[in-house]
Design an enzyme around this catalytic site. Structure first.
Site: not given
Ligand code: ARG
Length: 465
Positions: A165, A286, A292, A299
């Site tokens: 979970h 970024s 970043k 991804e």
């Protein structure tokens, strides 16, 4: 077979009804050359085997065969040198190559198509192409698995939280987690090998749909092309693409697995976790936020999974309404299929490289473990071993966890007296049980997370690869 397009459409009686722009559109709409030319090697390989059979059966002369072989050799050179003029007018890879062959060697080129149709030709090409692709995929998968095993070996005893979970559940080793990934990819490899068996059957000889009147030898062609047998029914041979659907299904499952791995890598790279580092070359910055570092590669793998699922659905849908035998619908099988091949091979190639650029951050893994009462089950098991029914043990430990939470400490930091207030069965030996190392080494059976078992599982995996 469609006639070669005329120099001017007015040559045809029906041409008066068609305006030029429409005819261009239909030409473009029905052509497949832009995407099926990637099967040119398979097309030539298939044609050469067919020609050898025709000569062997005295359907064409040995001089014809020699001419065909010479012409095809030149065509290979032309295509490899990027000097082959692919023409939309000639619709597809089969007609393009045949036309060039005829230009090069004359009548022998025109005899190549004896006893054959583009219907069994294209089915053969796709099967050969898929078989080659599956072989590439299996090699790449093995490469990824080898690197994964190297990492799992390095991290065989590194404790990290196991989750259910998405909440800290019990201690596991990072190596154990990586070996779960290994198992997923092992089944993927099995699936591709399985698809290969059913793909590896020869459709040639089915001709358009009913077979041919020439005394062909299909077994010979099958052997020449490395097929494990021939498709038994000519109608089925030219029409079904179930093997391609299976390939997409195997690809979809593989991508599902790599998407799950990607999701974990993205989570683990998040500063709230900081469980792993991924080599910079798989991340990007970024354009606006200088601080970043984004896990772009995982991804994208997660994102590209969607298109492979789409291709599986496309092929299933393509097939479902088709009566026997060949229908032009089937030309639409190629783009989804090729994109599956590209997506899977690129993903595997990049993951094989990326996985060797993954390193664990054991301190952060351990911190997370100490915040989640990860050894609570070990305490319950301890009480059960001392004779308490498991359900009662579960309840006693629940109370102990609540107390630890109040005090803001982990279970092993409670004093012996405190622990004994939940059960008199608890003794001094509890503290060894409540440590992460104790918890890990206690799960010492086939498939368990004990470092010893993880190492054994890695050794078995290596001997199988
Ligand atoms: N380009 C076609 C395909 O991919 C080749 C077979 C064409 N057959 C035909 N009867 N038009 O399916």
């Amino acid at each position: 077979m469609c006639p070669s397009p005329p120099a001017s459409a007015s040559q045809y009686t029906w041409a008066g009804r068609f305006s030029e722009p429409m005819s261009d559109l239909v030409k473009r709409y029905t052509a497949s050359i832009d995407f099926d030319k990637r099967m040119w090697r398979q097309d030539i390989r298939g044609s050469l085997a067919h020609a050898r059979m025709l000569a062997r059966q005295s359907i064409i002369s040995s001089q014809d065969l020699a001419d065909i072989q010479r012409g095809m050799m030149q065509i290979v050179e032309e295509i490899e040198a990027n000097a082959f003029a692919w023409s939309l007018e000639l619709e597809d890879v089969h007609l393009n190559i045949e036309k060039r062959l005829t230009a090069l060697v004359g009548d022998a080129g025109k005899r190549l198509h004896t006893g054959r149709s583009r219907n069994d030709q294209v089915a053969t090409d796709i099967r050969l192409y898929l078989r080659d692709s599956i072989d590439d995929i299996l090699v790449l998968l093995r490469e990824f698995q080898n690197k994964l095993l190297d990492l799992a070996e390095r991290e065989a005893a590194t404790p990290m939280p196991g989750f259910t979970h998405m909440q800290v559940a019990q201690p596991i080793t990072f190596g154990h987690h990586l070996m779960a990934w290994f198992e997923m990819t092992r089944r993927d490899a099995e699936r591709f090998s399985d698809v290969r068996r059913r793909t590896n059957r020869l459709p040639l000889g089915a001709a358009a749909l009913a077979g041919t009147t020439y005394p062909i030898d299909r077994e010979f062609v099958a052997q020449e092309l490395g097929f494990e047998g021939v498709c038994e029914n000519s109608l089925d041979a030219v029409s079904d693409r179930d093997f391609a659907i299976e390939f997409c299904a195997a690809s979809a499952l593989l991508m599902m697995h790599f998407s799950r791995m990607s999701e974990e890598l993205v989570l683990w790279m998040n500063p709230r976790f900081s469980f792993v580092r991924i080599a910079d070359r798989f991340c990007t910055g970024s354009s606006i936020m200088p601080q970043k570092k984004n896990p772009d590669v995982p991804e994208l793998a997660r994102g590209k999974t969607g298109r492979v699922y789409g291709h599986l659905t496309a092929l299933l849908t393509l097939m479902k309404g088709q009566p026997l035998a060949y229908n032009k619908d089937n030309q639409e099988d190629k783009e989804p299929l090729f994109d599956c091949v590209d997506t899977v091979t690129d993903t595997l190639r990049i993951f094989a490289d990326m996985i060797s650029g993954v390193s664990a951050r054991p301190d952060n893994m351990l911190d997370a473990l100490h915040q989640g009462y990860a050894t609570a089950t070990d305490l319950a098991d301890y009480l059960t071993r001392k004779g308490l029914p498991f359900r009662d043990a579960h309840e006693a430990v629940g109370l102990a966890v609540r107390r630890a939470e109040e005090l803001g400490v982990d279970l092993p930091q409670l004093s012996l007296a405190e622990l004994q207030s939940f059960s008199e069965l608890i003794g001094e030996d509890i503290f060894a049980v409540l440590t992460v190392e104790g918890s890990l080494s206690a799960r010492n059976h086939l498939g368990g997370t004990a470092p010893e078992q993880v190492r054994a599982s890695i050794a078995r995996a290596r001997s199988r690869l």
